[in-house]
Scaffold this motif. Structure first.
Motif, PDB file in Angstrom:
ATOM      1  N   UNK A   1      35.439  43.995  26.508  1.00 17.06           N
ATOM      2  CA  UNK A   1      34.708  44.782  27.537  1.00 17.06           C
ATOM      3  C   UNK A   1      33.186  44.358  27.398  1.00 17.06           C
ATOM      4  N   UNK A   2      32.742  44.296  28.545  1.00 11.57           N
ATOM      5  CA  UNK A   2      31.272  43.970  28.519  1.00 11.57           C
ATOM      6  C   UNK A   2      30.889  43.965  29.900  1.00 11.57           C
ATOM      7  N   UNK A   3      29.607  44.001  30.351  1.00 14.60           N
ATOM      8  CA  UNK A   3      29.112  43.975  31.537  1.00 14.60           C
ATOM      9  C   UNK A   3      29.238  42.703  31.999  1.00 14.60           C
ATOM     10  N   UNK A   4      29.421  41.762  31.210  1.00  9.67           N
ATOM     11  CA  UNK A   4      29.568  40.412  32.148  1.00  9.67           C
ATOM     12  C   UNK A   4      31.216  40.367  32.340  1.00  9.67           C
ATOM     13  N   UNK A   5      31.890  40.828  31.678  1.00 10.36           N
ATOM     14  CA  UNK A   5      33.419  40.677  31.858  1.00 10.36           C
ATOM     15  C   UNK A   5      33.807  41.778  32.998  1.00 10.36           C
ATOM     16  N   UNK A   6      33.144  42.931  33.212  1.00 11.38           N
ATOM     17  CA  UNK A   6      33.217  43.946  34.286  1.00 11.38           C
ATOM     18  C   UNK A   6      32.889  43.358  35.502  1.00 11.38           C
ATOM     19  N   UNK A   7      31.866  42.413  35.627  1.00 17.30           N
ATOM     20  CA  UNK A   7      31.403  41.669  36.953  1.00 17.30           C
ATOM     21  C   UNK A   7      32.512  40.595  37.204  1.00 17.30           C
ATOM     22  N   UNK A   8      32.944  40.049  36.447  1.00 12.65           N
ATOM     23  CA  UNK A   8      34.179  39.130  36.481  1.00 12.65           C
ATOM     24  C   UNK A   8      35.129  39.643  37.008  1.00 12.65           C
ATOM     25  N   UNK A   9      35.592  40.748  36.709  1.00 14.38           N
ATOM     26  CA  UNK A   9      37.043  41.407  37.076  1.00 14.38           C
ATOM     27  C   UNK A   9      36.991  41.684  38.679  1.00 14.38           C
ATOM     28  N   UNK A  10      35.847  41.667  39.095  1.00 11.03           N
ATOM     29  CA  UNK A  10      35.805  41.905  40.552  1.00 11.03           C
ATOM     30  C   UNK A  10      36.235  40.571  41.523  1.00 11.03           C
ATOM     31  N   UNK A  11      36.176  39.511  40.983  1.00 10.84           N
ATOM     32  CA  UNK A  11      36.358  38.312  41.731  1.00 10.84           C
ATOM     33  C   UNK A  11      37.220  37.356  40.893  1.00 10.84           C
ATOM     34  N   UNK A  12      37.804  37.429  39.736  1.00  9.87           N
ATOM     35  CA  UNK A  12      38.489  36.573  39.000  1.00  9.87           C
ATOM     36  C   UNK A  12      39.697  36.022  39.675  1.00  9.87           C
TER      37      UNK A  12
ATOM     38  N   UNK B   1      29.336  34.067  32.339  1.00  9.27           N
ATOM     39  CA  UNK B   1      30.409  33.659  32.434  1.00  9.27           C
ATOM     40  C   UNK B   1      30.766  33.470  34.077  1.00  9.27           C
ATOM     41  N   UNK B   2      31.341  32.374  34.228  1.00 14.14           N
ATOM     42  CA  UNK B   2      31.664  32.075  35.545  1.00 14.14           C
ATOM     43  C   UNK B   2      32.923  31.607  35.655  1.00 14.14           C
ATOM     44  N   UNK B   3      33.705  31.748  36.733  1.00 15.21           N
ATOM     45  CA  UNK B   3      35.163  31.662  36.890  1.00 15.21           C
ATOM     46  C   UNK B   3      35.536  31.126  38.202  1.00 15.21           C
ATOM     47  N   UNK B   4      36.511  30.289  38.446  1.00 12.78           N
ATOM     48  CA  UNK B   4      36.885  29.906  39.741  1.00 12.78           C
ATOM     49  C   UNK B   4      37.812  28.744  39.688  1.00 12.78           C
ATOM     50  N   UNK B   5      38.517  28.282  40.864  1.00  9.19           N
ATOM     51  CA  UNK B   5      39.342  27.195  40.896  1.00  9.19           C
ATOM     52  C   UNK B   5      38.430  25.865  41.021  1.00  9.19           C
ATOM     53  N   UNK B   6      38.589  24.899  40.115  1.00  7.38           N
ATOM     54  CA  UNK B   6      37.661  23.879  39.816  1.00  7.38           C
ATOM     55  C   UNK B   6      37.125  23.154  41.180  1.00  7.38           C
ATOM     56  N   UNK B   7      38.108  23.044  41.910  1.00  4.14           N
ATOM     57  CA  UNK B   7      37.584  22.420  43.366  1.00  4.14           C
ATOM     58  C   UNK B   7      36.633  23.206  44.230  1.00  4.14           C
ATOM     59  N   UNK B   8      36.661  24.553  43.698  1.00  5.03           N
ATOM     60  CA  UNK B   8      35.986  25.372  44.805  1.00  5.03           C
ATOM     61  C   UNK B   8      34.392  25.832  43.900  1.00  5.03           C
ATOM     62  N   UNK B   9      34.366  25.385  42.697  1.00 10.53           N
ATOM     63  CA  UNK B   9      33.149  25.754  41.763  1.00 10.53           C
ATOM     64  C   UNK B   9      32.129  24.854  42.325  1.00 10.53           C
ATOM     65  N   UNK B  10      30.806  25.298  42.644  1.00  4.48           N
ATOM     66  CA  UNK B  10      29.787  24.458  43.024  1.00  4.48           C
ATOM     67  C   UNK B  10      29.241  23.781  41.791  1.00  4.48           C
ATOM     68  N   UNK B  11      28.925  22.559  42.174  1.00  7.09           N
ATOM     69  CA  UNK B  11      28.142  21.814  40.945  1.00  7.09           C
ATOM     70  C   UNK B  11      27.013  22.269  40.416  1.00  7.09           C
ATOM     71  N   UNK B  12      26.425  23.300  41.000  1.00  7.29           N
ATOM     72  CA  UNK B  12      25.110  23.748  40.601  1.00  7.29           C
ATOM     73  C   UNK B  12      25.594  25.009  39.592  1.00  7.29           C
ATOM     74  N   UNK B  13      26.736  25.494  39.714  1.00  5.79           N
ATOM     75  CA  UNK B  13      27.400  26.347  38.796  1.00  5.79           C
ATOM     76  C   UNK B  13      27.562  25.692  37.507  1.00  5.79           C
ATOM     77  N   UNK B  14      28.184  24.573  37.313  1.00  3.15           N
ATOM     78  CA  UNK B  14      28.471  23.935  36.255  1.00  3.15           C
ATOM     79  C   UNK B  14      27.198  23.482  35.344  1.00  3.15           C
ATOM     80  N   UNK B  15      26.087  23.241  36.308  1.00  5.92           N
ATOM     81  CA  UNK B  15      24.818  22.952  35.685  1.00  5.92           C
ATOM     82  C   UNK B  15      24.150  24.100  34.845  1.00  5.92           C
ATOM     83  N   UNK B  16      24.283  25.240  35.955  1.00  7.78           N
ATOM     84  CA  UNK B  16      23.739  26.714  35.486  1.00  7.78           C
ATOM     85  C   UNK B  16      24.395  27.156  34.182  1.00  7.78           C
TER      86      UNK B  16
END
Length: 277
Positions: A192-203, A98-113
């Motif tokens: 609730x999951x480890x993935x969402x817990x990590x997201x909560x730090x930066x979303x 799971x990755x999150x961020x403003x579209x303009x700020x998300x690197x292309x490699x994240x979309x690919x990953x």
């Protein structure tokens, strides 16, 4: 709908070392299933297998270290799992990121990953397991997300990958069911999951406001809903009543759902420019 039992069936779970994958594996072990857990981290896999056998002494739990983005490795892992346990009766494609961020700020490699793991990873695992599922007339169970059915602020990489997975699964249902393979799609809202817990730090605040218009569910609640759906031959499984209501709204009153989302976002909107200052 018919009751479908996992007793004495061999179930392969990708992403089975934590979160929903591990929780589902425990529930399946409780029903008497034999398991193979697959994920990249061998140490976490061993720990997960230990948790299951501690909870269910006598449970058969094998592990295979696998990066699902590697097509050749997926084929080797599925063949090894089938050889060790006399075939494969069900594959649960749960591995994902799971990755999150403003579209303009998300690197292309994240979309690919994200696409490599959430879409091509499922494709690789499914193609590798398919000959075994054909022989067993087994079950293909893909874990997508409510984000594969509707859009969400900040989830452009994630939603794109899960929409692709929903489309793939819809096609496979038509192609594989004539072969005797049951195809099921799981689309939970956030839980609730480890993935969402990590997201909560930066979303982003917009993502938090938009996505959590449906309150975060507990992992136990999601597992209960998923297992109830898997007990039948139902194709689309959306755990929790609020998530099902949201999906129905998206289909029968999409304008209302969009207006509700717009209001939630407007109340906290910062945008990519403010975030980068």
């Amino acid at each position: 709908m018919s009751k479908l039992s996992f007793k004495d069936k061999h179930v392969v779970v990708t992403g089975g070392n934590s979160g929903l994958g591990l929780a589902l594996a425990k529930a399946l072990a409780g029903q008497g299933a034999r398991l193979t857990l697959m994920a990249r981290d061998a140490d976490k896999l061993a720990s997960a297998a230990g948790e299951i056998t501690a909870a269910y002494p006598g449970a058969v739990v094998n592990t295979q270290s696998l990066d699902v983005t590697n097509e050749e490795a997926a084929a080797a892992a599925m063949n090894a799992a089938a050889e060790a346990q006399g075939g494969i009766d069900a594959l649960i494609n749960n591995a994902g990121i799971l990755r999150e961020g403003y579209f303009q700020n998300v690197p292309m490699e994240v979309f690919r990953q994200v696409m490599e793991i959430n879409y091509f990873g499922v494709l690789n695992a499914t193609r590798a397991a398919l000959p075994h599922l054909q022989r067993s007339k087994g079950r293909l169970i893909n874990v997508a997300s409510m984000a594969g059915l509707v859009g969400a602020f900040g989830y452009s990489p994630y939603c794109a990958s899960k929409h692709a997975l929903v489309g793939l699964t819809s096609c496979l249902r038509y192609e594989l069911e004539p072969m005797g393979i049951t195809v099921q799609l799981i689309c939970p809202a956030e839980f609730d999951s480890p993935m969402v817990d990590e997201l909560d730090k930066t979303r982003t605040p917009e993502n938090r406001a938009h996505v959590l218009t449906i309150p975060k569910a507990t992992l136990d609640g999601i597992v209960t809903g998923v297992m109830k759906g898997l007990d039948t031959d139902r194709y689309e499984i959306v755990p929790t009543g609020m998530a099902r209501a949201g999906v129905k709204l998206s289909r029968f009153a999409p304008g209302l759902l969009r207006r509700s989302g717009n209001r939630a976002i407007a109340g906290v909107y910062r945008g990519p420019v403010a975030a980068s200052v």
